[in-house]
Write an enzyme that holds these catalytic residues in place. Sequence first.
Site, PDB file in Angstrom:
ATOM      1  N   ASP A 418     -11.379   9.373   4.189  1.00  0.00           N
ATOM      2  CA  ASP A 418     -12.777   9.764   4.447  1.00  0.00           C
ATOM      3  C   ASP A 418     -13.730   8.687   3.952  1.00  0.00           C
ATOM      4  O   ASP A 418     -13.340   7.759   3.250  1.00  0.00           O
ATOM      5  CB  ASP A 418     -13.107  11.140   3.866  1.00  0.00           C
ATOM      6  CG  ASP A 418     -13.114  11.178   2.346  1.00  0.00           C
ATOM      7  OD1 ASP A 418     -13.114  10.109   1.717  1.00  0.00           O
ATOM      8  OD2 ASP A 418     -13.117  12.288   1.795  1.00  0.00           O
ATOM      9  N   ASP A 461     -16.594  13.623   7.838  1.00  0.00           N
ATOM     10  CA  ASP A 461     -16.183  12.232   7.623  1.00  0.00           C
ATOM     11  C   ASP A 461     -14.698  12.117   7.330  1.00  0.00           C
ATOM     12  O   ASP A 461     -14.239  11.089   6.833  1.00  0.00           O
ATOM     13  CB  ASP A 461     -16.991  11.630   6.460  1.00  0.00           C
ATOM     14  CG  ASP A 461     -16.677  12.307   5.134  1.00  0.00           C
ATOM     15  OD1 ASP A 461     -16.403  13.534   5.145  1.00  0.00           O
ATOM     16  OD2 ASP A 461     -16.673  11.616   4.102  1.00  0.00           O
TER      17      ASP A 461
END
Length: 547
Positions: A418, A461
């Site tokens: 991420d 994300d």
Amino acid sequence: MNGETFLDRIPCGILKLKTDENLTILYSNQAIQSLFQTPASLQDMVCESEYPELLTEIRSHLTDQAASFDLEFKAKLQISCTWCSLQLNYIPEEELLYCAISDITRMKKFQEHLRIREEQYRLASRHSGCLVSIYDIPSRTISPSPEFSRTFPFPHTLPLSPEFLIENGIVHKESVTDFLDFYDDMEKGIPEGKCITRLKTGSGDYHWFSSQYSLVCTEKQKPLRGIISYQDITDQYEKELAYQKWMEYMREQKRDCIGYYEYNLKFDLFEEIIGEMTQTMPEYVTNSFSSIMTYIAENHIFEEDREMFLKFFNKNQLLYHYYRGNRSLRLEHRRIRPDGSVYWGLGMVQIVSDPYTDTIKAFILIKDIDESKREALNLQELSKQDSLTGLLNRATAIHAIRNTLKNSQGHHILIMLDIDRFKQLNDNYGHQFGDKALHRAASRLKSALRRDDIFGRLGGDEFIILLKDVAYSMDLYARLENLCSLIGSALEPEAHISGSLGTAAYPEDGTVFEELYEKADIALYHAKKHGRSQYAVYEPGMSMANL
């Protein structure tokens, strides 16, 4: 003109009888005298075998004081016995019977003829498996046979008529017009007729029946009765309807097809070929199914789909489907145009039993579906993609990883990834900038992965990667560092971002997706805990509790 002269001119016999034991004749007109040679009593006019019963009936009516009554008897004549009707009027005060006698021989012969004909029809229909009813045209009533009554559900206490059967749902609504026309033809005096109608049986189901009638008329050809037979033809008729509907459909589809084939499975013979095979074929190609389909496969089918095509268009395979009740078959496959380009085609097969020859036929239609198929494939691919990054979406990525891990013999690395401090990035620069960061990072990472690796966006994300058929090594560690570096440079010089990675290995750290996901996620958080912009490899003993 006196009374007796007047009575002599009446075209029927007139008698005046005394109600004594012998029913003595007190008067008879000329018609009686010419036929019976001046009889002295009623007994002189009646066949000996018939008289006792006739006398008993007359005495019974006299006892009941009946004013008038009608009887029939066989007359005693020199040449033959004639049937007569006897209309009697009783005058108790005078103890007299006034009688009118008419010759009804023709009517009795007609009735006997009708009785014999009806009986013959019943016997014939019993042996032929038909149901029978009789339609009395003057009264417009139907007299059902016992078999007819057991087959069709209707109240037996009510008189039957064509309208009654319609109103009570015995006749299916789609057959009402034909049904009424059938009975109308009888009433018009058409000697014979036939129709096919759907009628409700006692089970509550509608069956197809072939109905035929033969008309019985009076001497003056006035329609009297229709003798109707009914035969259940449901199986045969539905086969014919299905066959006709398919033929109509095929006639429409032939106009816009690549190829059309009518094939007789029973005799292994093509009866019609239209389209791609109408050109001259090599001499080695025979008219057999396997020979022609093999030629089509070799010359018109994309190489990767040939085996599937030949398996589908196999005579024994088609018969297998037919006898298992699978009569409509479809095959999407790729074909080759004359210019060498590849396109999508649809093969449709309808296998039916020819109701007229009892052979099994396969109707084969080949259509060009390239445009619609490519559109469908494109939509299918889009449904698997994440709309922002173009990567596999969460469900598709996880499904693909699970399929790879299932019964896999290789060694794979699962990566959880991420963007560091992504929320601050959104807060400082806005969500549009954050979306740009995700898109750029995904694009750079994808360029560093192999075609067979699986790369997807889980949401927000978070990303997931499966590196196939790799093991931990110095080369792998370098690749992991490179992935982190690619994220860092994704938005430069506009901004600097970073990403963290956590990895778990198959099969050491787990053999199913859930195990690997959990351990790669723990490793990811270890990477973040120790400075971000780096990767961490899962090791035994790592846990969220240690963070």
